[in-house]
Design an enzyme around this catalytic site. Structure first.
Site, PDB file in Angstrom:
ATOM      1  N   PRO A  93      54.036  16.635  49.664  1.00 58.30           N
ATOM      2  CA  PRO A  93      53.755  15.339  50.508  1.00 58.30           C
ATOM      3  C   PRO A  93      54.270  14.690  51.969  1.00 58.30           C
ATOM      4  O   PRO A  93      54.174  13.837  52.672  1.00 58.30           O
ATOM      5  CB  PRO A  93      53.978  14.065  49.661  1.00 58.30           C
ATOM      6  CG  PRO A  93      54.717  14.446  48.465  1.00 58.30           C
ATOM      7  CD  PRO A  93      55.202  15.826  48.390  1.00 58.30           C
ATOM      8  N   CYS A  94      56.552  15.693  51.611  1.00 55.77           N
ATOM      9  CA  CYS A  94      56.180  15.499  53.071  1.00 55.77           C
ATOM     10  C   CYS A  94      56.066  15.238  54.509  1.00 55.77           C
ATOM     11  O   CYS A  94      56.447  14.726  55.452  1.00 55.77           O
ATOM     12  CB  CYS A  94      57.651  16.155  53.046  1.00 55.77           C
ATOM     13  SG  CYS A  94      56.897  18.098  52.782  1.00 55.77           S
TER      14      CYS A  94
END
Lengths: 243, 142
Positions: A188-189
């Site tokens: 999810p970065c």
């Protein structure tokens, strides 16, 4: 979107706004956990209306929960034969149409149970990134889990080259935070980065959007999860009513 | 030019042809447009054949965020063109590098899956005879 929770975040947001011409700081678009749950609830409500099989799963004694869906797909990504989860109470297995282009050998291949893959998708909330995260696992009908290579084969051609190039947004294997079992994760970065323009646009246009719907429509196809267009129409109807 | 036109119409799945560029309704410099339209093409875009026999739909492409704006925003697109095909076309048109991801949205908020056909999207979300699609460049996928 909800206002920032802490004073320091509000100050930081103000400084960023003052410093840059871009008034839409990524911080403005972080997703609060309660909003996450609200969006999931709306999403699931629509899913129930169209029979898309998403459910909310709670963990006993924990406030956390997640959205979950299971579906079946052919190994080669051919989704023309889709079976409903036989463990569900509702319907009998429904056979959708088979593409006419298939020849006999391909039909025989389809009938072989080893070619059918059971995908399980979970949408969880990440407190550290303040965004939703897509966890998934896949196994053949005989229970054998897919290897990472086999997962890669399932990634839509549209994304495969770019995902392989990229060091950050990749598919990795991690322990499911709530179930403690190994799952694949779409990291999810960078979620805030690709969600920010969409959310900024909706804010400017004064349109309500469902963060989960938008987000899942973007990340889902990467790993074989396609949202029916009906979800997009729902947003449109809500905005029309609001006008 | 006529030869190119024929090939474009006979091989609609070949995204390298950039057939989204043919017959843009309101742009002076057209790409690969020939005088005589082969029978399969039907009428030129400016006419209004019956909805169900219209081979191409009008698409209006709008940029989101700091994505470059296309000079030609209006395109006539084959109904069977997929989102993936459209993404490839826009990326080439904007000269984006392979590592840059491009997303396309309907209703400014929903990304149709790559295999979705433009014709279906037009039926669901088209209005005033055209389909408005927003596109957005992102580094998200590396």
């Amino acid at each position: 979107m909800s206002p920032p929770e802490t004073g320091s975040r509000r100050r930081r947001g103000a400084v960023l706004s003052a410093m840059s011409l871009n008034l839409d700081s990524e911080d403005d678009f972080c997703l609060e956990e309660n909003r996450f749950k609200q969006y999931c609830a709306e999403f699931i409500k629509h899913s129930q209306q169209i029979g898309d099989d998403w459910e909310w799963k709670s963990i006993k004694d924990f406030p956390d929960g997640y959205m979950s869906k299971t579906h079946f797909q052919m190994k080669n990504g051919n989704t023309s034969l889709i079976f409903k989860d036989s463990t569900k109470e509702s319907d009998d297995q429904i056979l959708t149409h088979v593409e006419e282009a298939l020849d006999d050998s391909q039909v025989a291949g389809i009938c072989a149970t080893s070619e059918v893959i059971r995908y399980e998708y979970h949408v969880l909330y990440s407190s550290s990134y303040q965004v939703p995260v897509l966890y998934f696992r896949a196994c053949f009908l005989d229970g054998r889990p897919l290897t990472l290579d086999e997962i890669w084969e399932g990634v839509h051609e549209c994304y495969r080259a770019r995902l392989l190039e990229g060091p950050w947004d990749t598919i990795t294997q991690q322990e499911h935070p709530l179930l403690g079992q190994p799952f694949f994760v779409l990291h999810p970065c960078r979620t805030n980065e690709f969600m920010a323009p969409v959310l900024a646009n909706s804010r400017r246009e004064n349109r309500n959007i469902n963060y989960i719907t938008s987000w899942l429509s973007i990340v889902g196809p990467v790993v074989g999860l396609n949202l029916p267009l009906s979800y997009a129409k729902l947003v449109s109807e809500q905005n029309t009513k609001a006008d | 030019m006529a030869e190119v036109e024929k090939q474009l119409l006979l091989s609609p799945q070949d995204s390298s042809r950039g057939e989204c560029g043919e017959e843009p309704p309101n742009v002076g410099t057209a790409v690969g447009v020939a005088e005589p339209a082969p029978p399969s093409a039907g009428s030129p875009v400016t006419e209004e054949p019956a909805e169900d026999t219209k081979k191409k739909i009008d698409v209006l492409l709008k940029a989101v965020g700091d994505t470059p704006i296309m000079k030609n925003k209006k395109w006539a697109v084959e109904r069977t063109r997929t989102i993936q095909g459209l993404i490839d076309f826009i990326k080439k048109f904007l000269k984006l590098v392979a590592s840059e991801q491009l997303f396309i949205y309907v209703n400014q908020s929903f990304a149709p899956s790559p295999d979705q056909e433009v014709g279906t999207l037009y039926e669901c979300f088209g209005s005033d005879g055209k389909l408005v699609l927003h596109y957005c460049k992102s580094q998200a996928w590396g």
